[in-house]
Every structure is written in C-alpha cells, then in structure tokens.
Write a protein that holds these residues in place. Structure first.
Motif, PDB file in Angstrom:
ATOM      1  N   ASN A 186       7.281 113.673 162.773  1.00  0.00           N
ATOM      2  CA  ASN A 186       6.260 114.283 161.911  1.00  0.00           C
ATOM      3  C   ASN A 186       6.185 113.533 160.585  1.00  0.00           C
ATOM      4  N   PRO A 187       5.014 113.039 160.237  1.00  0.00           N
ATOM      5  CA  PRO A 187       4.926 112.218 159.021  1.00  0.00           C
ATOM      6  C   PRO A 187       5.200 112.992 157.734  1.00  0.00           C
ATOM      7  N   TYR A 188       5.072 114.287 157.762  1.00  0.00           N
ATOM      8  CA  TYR A 188       5.390 115.081 156.570  1.00  0.00           C
ATOM      9  C   TYR A 188       6.886 115.218 156.373  1.00  0.00           C
TER      10      TYR A 188
ATOM     11  N   GLY B   8      -1.323 113.794 166.584  1.00  0.00           N
ATOM     12  CA  GLY B   8      -1.060 114.561 165.368  1.00  0.00           C
ATOM     13  C   GLY B   8      -0.542 113.682 164.245  1.00  0.00           C
ATOM     14  N   ALA B   9       0.478 112.874 164.556  1.00  0.00           N
ATOM     15  CA  ALA B   9       1.088 112.010 163.534  1.00  0.00           C
ATOM     16  C   ALA B   9       0.094 110.966 163.051  1.00  0.00           C
ATOM     17  N   LEU B  10      -0.617 110.341 163.983  1.00  0.00           N
ATOM     18  CA  LEU B  10      -1.558 109.270 163.640  1.00  0.00           C
ATOM     19  C   LEU B  10      -2.668 109.768 162.714  1.00  0.00           C
ATOM     20  N   ILE B  11      -3.260 110.899 163.081  1.00  0.00           N
ATOM     21  CA  ILE B  11      -4.404 111.398 162.304  1.00  0.00           C
ATOM     22  C   ILE B  11      -3.933 111.911 160.940  1.00  0.00           C
TER      23      ILE B  11
ATOM     24  N   ILE C 293      -0.867 122.548 168.986  1.00  0.00           N
ATOM     25  CA  ILE C 293       0.492 122.473 168.433  1.00  0.00           C
ATOM     26  C   ILE C 293       0.646 121.231 167.557  1.00  0.00           C
ATOM     27  N   PRO C 294       0.338 120.029 168.048  1.00  0.00           N
ATOM     28  CA  PRO C 294       0.486 118.869 167.143  1.00  0.00           C
ATOM     29  C   PRO C 294      -0.475 118.926 165.960  1.00  0.00           C
ATOM     30  N   ALA C 295      -1.696 119.426 166.188  1.00  0.00           N
ATOM     31  CA  ALA C 295      -2.602 119.563 165.035  1.00  0.00           C
ATOM     32  C   ALA C 295      -1.985 120.525 164.028  1.00  0.00           C
ATOM     33  N   GLY C 296      -1.436 121.615 164.528  1.00  0.00           N
ATOM     34  CA  GLY C 296      -0.828 122.615 163.646  1.00  0.00           C
ATOM     35  C   GLY C 296       0.397 122.086 162.927  1.00  0.00           C
TER      36      GLY C 296
ATOM     37  N   ILE D 247      -3.546 119.227 160.576  1.00  0.00           N
ATOM     38  CA  ILE D 247      -4.929 118.774 160.765  1.00  0.00           C
ATOM     39  C   ILE D 247      -5.684 119.817 161.603  1.00  0.00           C
ATOM     40  N   TYR D 248      -6.907 119.486 162.005  1.00  0.00           N
ATOM     41  CA  TYR D 248      -7.746 120.401 162.793  1.00  0.00           C
ATOM     42  C   TYR D 248      -7.647 120.052 164.279  1.00  0.00           C
ATOM     43  N   GLY D 249      -7.796 121.059 165.111  1.00  0.00           N
ATOM     44  CA  GLY D 249      -7.787 120.819 166.559  1.00  0.00           C
ATOM     45  C   GLY D 249      -8.568 121.889 167.281  1.00  0.00           C
TER      46      GLY D 249
END
Lengths: 577, 577
Positions: free
Chosen positions: B197-199, B213-216, B235-238, B242-244
C-alpha cells in the motif's frame, strides 16, 4: 387427504382427479364427441349462449381489452364466458388441472366494483382472464406439476407473476396441464392424464405447456402463461396453431413459481405468453414489465419495456430488413409441410420488400446440444426421482400411450436407479460441481462462436446490419402422433443461447401439397426417426404448421415487432397470391 | 521458454520476473526509498519533468479527457507521462505485471494520427491511458494471473473489453498485479511478488485488484479495470483511498478475459473500474456501454447507459433521498476509523437535506455468506490445484509475508490434496452438481428475502420509496497489515445479491480521533480476530478510510449518481465544519 405412508400413488392421484371432475359445474357438462372424432375445433356443444359466443369469439387480446376498458363487457361477464368455454375445452382435450371458478369470479367482481367506483380500468389487463400453466402458484391452491407427491401441498404465496398480473387487472382463472418433470415436449402425467391436440386428437398438443396450447386453440382462453426451457411455450403454441413467446432469461418474473431442476441456473427456464393473437404477446410482455417485476423477483432484469426497440429502431425501423432462414438445422430435416411454410415466409418477406439469406448455424446444433443436455441432466435426473420417491410414482420414460407398462407405471416404490429411464438420456452420468462448471464454460465458448457467426452476417445482408432476425421451423414436423415428439432442438437452441423467440401460425398440413419425399442421407439417428414419421400426410390431418422467429438476447421487444412484420407480410402475400 | 517438464516452478517464475525487470527503461529507474519509508505517496524521485508532473497531476478523468479531446495534449504525450509515472510507482509498490511501452505508444500514435486527420477525438476515451488487471487479455501477451503455469502462453485474442476500449479511443498501457487464485483480498503471487500500500507499505493495498489500487493511488494511472467477485475492485480502491465500482453481473463484458473457477455462473465475477476520480467511474461505464458490448459478449446484458437513471429519476431526482446506513453487519464490528467515517457520511447527508435510517440486514450476513462460500468452493478448490499442478507451484494458504513455508512454498509437485489449504475454507467439501443446484436454490430464496427487506423500508423512509441506497463500510478496517485482511463480507454480500456498489474516499485513520475501544461481546471468531487487529491506531498510520454505496441489481447508473450525491455532501460538510 393423501397419506403417503399408507396409500398408493394410484389412490392419491385418482382422488385428486376425482376432485377435479367434481369441480366441473353440472350445467357445463357436455355430451362429449365420440373418441374417433379427431378434430374438435368446430365441434358444437350447443352450450354457449349467443353472448358467450360473441365474447369468446373475440380472439384478439387488444380488442377484448378495449371492450373491457370501455365497460362494454364486465370482467365477470368475460371471465364467466371464458370459464365456461374452458371447461368445455377441457372435456374434449383434458387441458386443465386446477379449477377455481369462485376465486376467479371474486377477482373479476372486485375489478368491476373498482371500475364502477373510478370509471376507469384497474390496469392494462383489466378484466382479462389469463390461464396459467400448472407451475404458477396461487395462494391456497395445489401446484401439482405432474407429481403425485405434490398433491395436497397448497401454496403459501402467489407467484410474483400472479401478483403482477392481478395488479395489472388480469383475472387468473384456470391452471393447465403439463407432463411429469416438464422435460417432455408433450403433455401427460399420472395425476391429470393426457392432453390431446384439438385439431386432431390422435396428435400431441406439444408440451410442456400443452394444456395452454389446447385450451387457447379451442377458444377457452385468449392469453395464457407457460414456461420454456427447451421450447415448452413454443412447441405447444406451434402444434396448436397459436402464438407464443419465449422471452430472454429473467425478463418475466419466475419467483414463487415451481419448477423442475431448481437451482439449475445456466440454461434458465423462463415464463412466457401463449396467445390466440399476436397482440397478446405484446400486451402481456409490456404489462408485466410495466409492473416493475424486479422489485419483487431478485434475479429479474431491470429493463423496462422499450417501445423504440419494439418499433425496431435498431432494425431500420422495420423497413428493408434482412432475415436469415434456417431450412434445416443440419441434424433433423424438416417434413414437407414445414419446408413449405418456410417457402411461404420467404416469398412473403421478399414481396414485402425485405431480403432473406440462408442461415447455416455457425456452431453445429449437434455440437451445441451436447453441453445443453449435460447441463439439463447434470444431476443424473435425481431431482425427478426425489419428487417421485415419496409416493413411489413411476418416473415416466415415454409419453407414448402404448409404451410398455415398465416404461410408464410400474417402478417399485422408492426405487431410485440413477440414470435409468425417465427423461434422462441414458448415457448421461451425474456430474460433480467442477465437471458442471467445465461444461458451462465450454457452452460459454460455443455461445460466443454463435454470436460471432450471427454478427458476421453483416457482410452478406446488404443492410449494413447483421441479419435482423432468424426464421426457422418450430419443429421438424407438424404435431406428430401422441408419444412421437422426440426432437426439440429446433426450439431448444434458443434456450441454449438465450435468444428470445416467437412462434406464429403459417399454414396447415395439406396432403395435396405436402407429399412425402424420398429418403435423404440421414445425418443422425434422430433424422431417420423423424423421416419415418412422415410416411403419409393423412396422419397429420388438419395439423397447423407454425414457424419461429428468433432474435438476439434481450431483444424481446424487437422479436415481437419483427414477428408483426413477418405475420403482416404473410397475410398480405396470402391475400395477393 | 519454460519447459514445465524439466524446470522447477521457481526457475520459470524467476525468469518471468527477470524479463519484467529488463523491460523497465534504464532512464526511468529511481533510487528507491529505504525499506522503512512506509508512506511513499509524497516520495519525490525527481524524475518527472514539469510537463509530466502537470499531465499526471490531473486526477480527474474528465479533465484529462477534455485536454486530449481539444488536442491540448497528444495521446503520446499523455501515455508517455503516465507510463513513466507507472514505472516509478511500480518501483515503490511492485504494482505491475506486463509492461508493453512500445505497443501502448503505437496505439497512442495511431490515435494522434487520426486526430490530426479528422480534427476530432476517436471516441469518448480518446487518448486515455487505462491500466488493466492481470486477467484482461491482450493479443500476443501473457496473462499470468499469478500462476506459474500460465507463463509463456500468449493470448490469441484481445478480451472483448480491450477491443471496446480501443474503439473508444483508450490506450491500454500496463497490466497490474493480483494474488494467486484471485480469491484473496490482498496481492501476492510467486511470479511477480507482493504489492504494498503506497500510503503505508507495511499495510496491504487490498486485492485482488491490488496492483490497480496502488498504481492509481500513486498517480501512475487515473483509470483502471479490475474484477470483483467478493470485493476485488472495492477492497483495493478502499484500501488505497480511490474510487471503485462493482457493476451488476454481465454489464461490462468479461468475454475473453481470464478468471478463476471458470464456468461458475451463479455468483459471477464482474469487471469494473477503479479511478482516481469519481468521474472516472461514470465515463468508463458509459463509454463501455456505448460500445454495445452485447454484440461481442454472449452473456452481456443489452441495457444501454441510461442517463435518466444516472440523473436519479427513480430516486426523487436526487432530492431528499433516504439512505440506509449499515453501522455493523452483525458479524464483524468495524474499527473506530470506519465508524467515524460512517458518522461523517450521516452528518453530511443530513446537512444536505437527505434522511438516513439504520440498516439491519433482513437476512443475517452470516446466513447469507454460507451458500456463497459453498458455491465459490463447490469444486473443493480443484480448479486452483489444476492450475498449480503443471509446475508444482504451491497453492498459497495465506498472504502473510511471515507465513510458515509449508503454507506458502513447499507443496510437492503434483500433490493435489482436496480441501487442504489454499483459499479453500477447510470444512468445505466438493459438491455434486445436484448439491450445487440445491445450494443455488437456497441462495435464490435468501436473495428474495433480502430484496423484500429492502422494499419493506418504504414504510420507514418518509419518501414514499424504499431506501434509495445503502451506505456501508468497505471493510471492518482501514488497510490492515500485510496478510491480515481476512473478512471480506462487507463487500462480498453485494456480489452474493448482485447489488451494484461503489467505494469512495472519506477520511484517513487519525490516532487523535480513533482510539481503540474496549472489547465488545464477540459474535463470531472473525469478530474477535478483527478486534485484535486494532490495538493501536499507529499500525494504520496514514491509511485511507473509504465507504461503500450500494444500490439494487442493475441500478449501476443510479449508484454512480448517488455516489456523486454522497461525495458532494461530504465535501460540502467538510468545508462547513
């Protein structure tokens, strides 16, 4: 009240049948025509009054609805007249199961009351009596569906469709006969017995919605609801010379209706209308969709009636369309009357300014059929046995009246020989879930190939579009003799692919025009079996010949619209030729 | 070229990974931040030019499309900038699989050429680089999907979605990482390794579309496509803020993409967008539907983009709506940051003039989950073993970096212990087709109960309608530590029911506001496990907190429209409070 532990299935079934007979009003009993009177379409029993003949003589659903909406005829008048005619039809073809005159008349009376109060119809189907196949549950009433073990199990709720129809102002008024398992294209079960074709009672009315076919052909109903997983709406409509529609999966709400093979969701059974008039198909479909069935059925497609699709916006607005014609599915060659009907359709379409091209299935129908059969019987037929087991009722292997007893009535109580008989093709073994997934995946690939083949016709139609619709036989034959309908893939390929399809009357078997042909090279055993069914046109005396019109998945509105184009062209061409 | 007979899976996987590394342009290599730098969102590598920062700084899909449509930026410029940023993102989170710079730039150049010739954009997505999950096939390219045995098997065709996107003017430009089997809500496989996770790189990016998720989140793409059978888009958007969107079954064409459990058609995996902006969800969905995917995918729903549904015609035109809020699904209690996000949404909706009511699931989610799990693993996980067997790759039992070797990497070649490990819950046995049908039928009944419960809220909303939408957590937690994401039914219930659902960012974990709470009475083991994951907010440092908005089946447009309402309300309320 049916004690399965001590009574034989024969006793339980006989009592149910006796109860049904007791519900026929004495004053509506007729002197039945002799058994050797085959065509009962014009049999006059003298029982219907002039008014009743006038009302039930209206075959066009829209015309009947107009009379009702104007208050010209009350809902009670119309329901009573059709009930009487339905009971008469039953006495000559054995087409009914549940009879509930009081309930239907109470619904009708309540509509009349509201009409009186408000001055307007309750809904788009105000006062229209609608017949229902013996799967579509009505609260408090049995849904036998051809199984002895389902007797005396009254439904706790209406099927969603029943509620939607009631809200639209319709009057459900009779239920109609089916074959045990629903997986036969004919109509016989050990509870209610056999339904015959009113045009020729030595022939099958088709099935599994065969009660509907016979009833509507005889004028006992103008609109009914059947179900279709392999042709069960279109086959009886086709054999009985009326109109029928197999809508796409989950367009019409199935929730709360009974069925065979519950939970088989890959090739879904669908509910659809049979009608004496083409207008009935449109009126029914639009009224049900206007009832927003997706609010009550968790798998219904949220797709309102689309008037622009019905008006053929995506098909050149109905002008200069191009139809594919499937002369032969490559498995079973159609009989001469069916071939002639296709030629009539072609000539009529050309005369109306459309074009036609020959349709060769992009996936062989024998290839396409294989996974469909594996999916239908992935349980090895176990669900059929489970519904027979509680009473020891035999699982039927055949619809033939002359089938040997072992095939019809004498399987010992509780016996559960997997894959032995019934409608289960012998070589099919029960599958594991993983095996089923693999078959479903293979089918997905075949569906893609078929779709691509359809789309590729764009290069040949001259319209800039792929073929707009496909005209095909309903069956390789007009209604065959009882027990002889064995090849149903002319309708069933639409279920495999989820292509909506209608059927419409074109002509009748004509011995003068439909001479038997010399044998061709048989491609499959089914081909030879079918060929040998047409040694003499006389066997098919008076049998109607329908055709089928097929569209793309979820093009239900367009299929109705295109059927109108084809039927109009046929009528115009008949008039001119 | 991967000889499965002689080479170990480790050798084959290592070579594929080395080939990937070799494709990273030397001039785009960065000095990676130290491993203990957890938050890489603001890591500056100094590699992007001012222009590239300007281009990739545009997070709103519509703004980017406007620049492209006006010719302000060329497709090649935009694709190059995002490619560079994607490669940088990959170096800090390991989010990519296939890298194909030349191919993407060739597509972009061809768009620029057409733009020059015609003066107008090729389609609604003209020049937009779109990232694709490692399932969505591109002709001539591997689709590894986390399985060693799928290496060196280039796709023969583009997935239908790729063709539809290309026709709309989009530029598919990278493929993104997934977990083996796709059935984990995290992202690790033995070929491409683990995505973080980039955060906070000690946390999971979620999964299975975790690479997206990570890329966007890192700005390497504004719009990507994932798949979702239990939350794999949301889940990855969350987890990545980001949005999904999880669209309804068969709305977005899946044909020609790869998947696990092929042929499992009851709870269908769907493709759906992840985006840096809410506008991306709308633009993607509308563009794909405008491409009439039902002409190419045999099971796609023929339902064009419905602007009136997006404008919330059926939901009071977006005025004075009533939302249900699910504070707790009754199985696993959400952590304090998630609870706070729900409170923020409630306050914002009230402030915007809407109402909210508490949502208690009409069917317990623990009851609803049972048949879903039985269906997912009806094959006893055999399809996973079948994809591991050719190389002896181990079937992963866990996504935890510290999982014991036996759970990760050392299953002997060819071993196929049914129901042992992997993502298959231990007690689940392989089912027969008939058993599967019975489970599917049971699920149908639960779906009906859930729908009826939703409709019954009509009595409580005060709008005359049932709740318009449902606001729920995406997960009981913000992104948990790697390997700790185990409860995904906050998203998965939507898949069980086929309810479309979006996710949108609300806040971040805040140690000052989100203190751990004393233990409650645990309802299920999962509840206790989840509780014990929140002993200190510091573990979740910088983690985003999203929520989910759920609508009714096939209300995809309305879900997008309602998400805009909720997000606008949140922004307005944040501004005012």
């Amino acid at each position: 009240m049916g004690d399965f532990n001590t009574e034989s299935w024969k006793t339980i079934a006989a009592r149910k049948k006796a109860e049904q007979i007791a519900k026929l009003p004495k004053e509506w009993l007729i002197t039945p025509p002799a058994e050797d009177v085959l065509n009962v379409m014009r049999h006059s029993c003298g029982l219907l009054s002039v008014k009743e003949l006038e009302i039930t003589g209206v075959r066009d659903t829209v015309v009947l609805l107009e009379k009702l909406a104007k208050g010209e005829w009350s809902a009670v008048e119309v329901t009573s007249a059709f009930y009487k005619r339905a009971i008469i039809a039953h006495q000559v073809t054995n087409c009914l199961t549940e009879i509930f005159i009081d309930k239907a008349l109470a619904w009708a009376a309540s509509l009349d009351k509201k009409f009186k109060e408000t001055g307007k119809p309750v809904g788009p189907l105000h006062g229209l009596p609608i017949s229902l196949k013996d799967q579509i549950c009505i609260e408090g009433m049995d849904t036998v569906m051809g199984y002895v073990s389902w007797i005396n199990k009254p439904a706790k709720h209406n099927a969603v469709l029943v509620d939607v129809l009631l809200a639209a102002g319709a009057v459900p008024f009779v239920r109609t006969n089916v074959p045990q398992t629903l997986m036969f294209p004919e109509t016989f079960n050990v509870v209610f017995g056999r339904t015959t074709n009113p045009y020729n009672r030595s022939l099958t009315p088709g099935g599994s919605s065969g009660g509907e076919g016979a009833l509507i052909a005889l004028g006992g109903s103008v609109l009914g609801v059947g179900s279709d997983i392999g042709g069960s709406v279109r086959i009886p409509a086709g054999m009985c010379g009326i109109y029928g529609l197999r809508p796409s999966y989950n367009r019409i709400p199935y929730q709360g209706a009974m069925n065979s093979s519950l939970g088989q969701e890959c090739i879904s059974s669908v509910l659809g209308p049979l009608s004496a008039s083409l207008s009935g198909l449109r009126v029914f479909t639009q009224a049900v969709l206007d009832g927003e069935p997706w609010l009550y059925d968790p798998v219904c497609v949220r797709k309102p009636w689309d008037e622009s699709e019905y008006k053929l916006k995506k098909h050149g607005h109905g002008e200069k369309m191009c139809f594919g014609i499937m002369w032969d599915d490559g498995v079973v060659k159609p009989h001469p009357p069916v071939h002639r009907a296709l030629k009539m359709a072609k000539a009529a379409l050309l005369a109306a300014g459309h074009t036609v091209i020959d349709w060769v299935p992009p996936v062989s129908h024998s290839v396409l059929r294989a996974p469909a059969m594996e999916i239908f019987y992935a349980d090895g037929g176990e669900n059929f046995y489970d519904d027979c087991a509680p009473t020891g009722e035999p699982l039927l292997k055949s619809m033939a009246p002359d089938a040997p007893p072992a095939e019809q009535l004498d399987m010992p109580f509780g016996a559960k020989p997997m894959n032995k008989g019934g409608t289960v093709p012998e070589p099919l073994k029960p599958l594991s879930a993983y095996e089923l997934w693999k078959v479903q995946w293979k089918l997905r690939d075949l569906r893609k190939q078929y779709l691509d083949g359809w789309m590729a016709t764009k290069e040949k139609t001259g319209t800039g579009r792929p073929i707009d619709g496909l005209v095909t036989p309903v069956a390789p034959y007009a209604a065959p003799p009882l027990g002889k309908y064995t090849y149903s893939y002319y309708t069933s390929f639409c279920n495999t692919l989820d292509y909506p399809a209608s059927t419409f009357p074109v002509t009748f078997v004509d011995p003068a025009l439909d001479a038997p042909q010399p044998p061709h090279t048989f491609r499959y055993p089914e081909d030879e079996i079918a060929y040998n069914l047409y040694t003499s046109p006389d066997v098919y005396k008076d049998a109607p010949v329908n055709l089928q019109l097929v569209g793309q998945k979820l093009e239900d509105e367009a299929v109705i619209g295109m059927t109108e184009v084809v039927v109009t062209a046929l009528q115009a061409h008949k008039g001119s030729s």
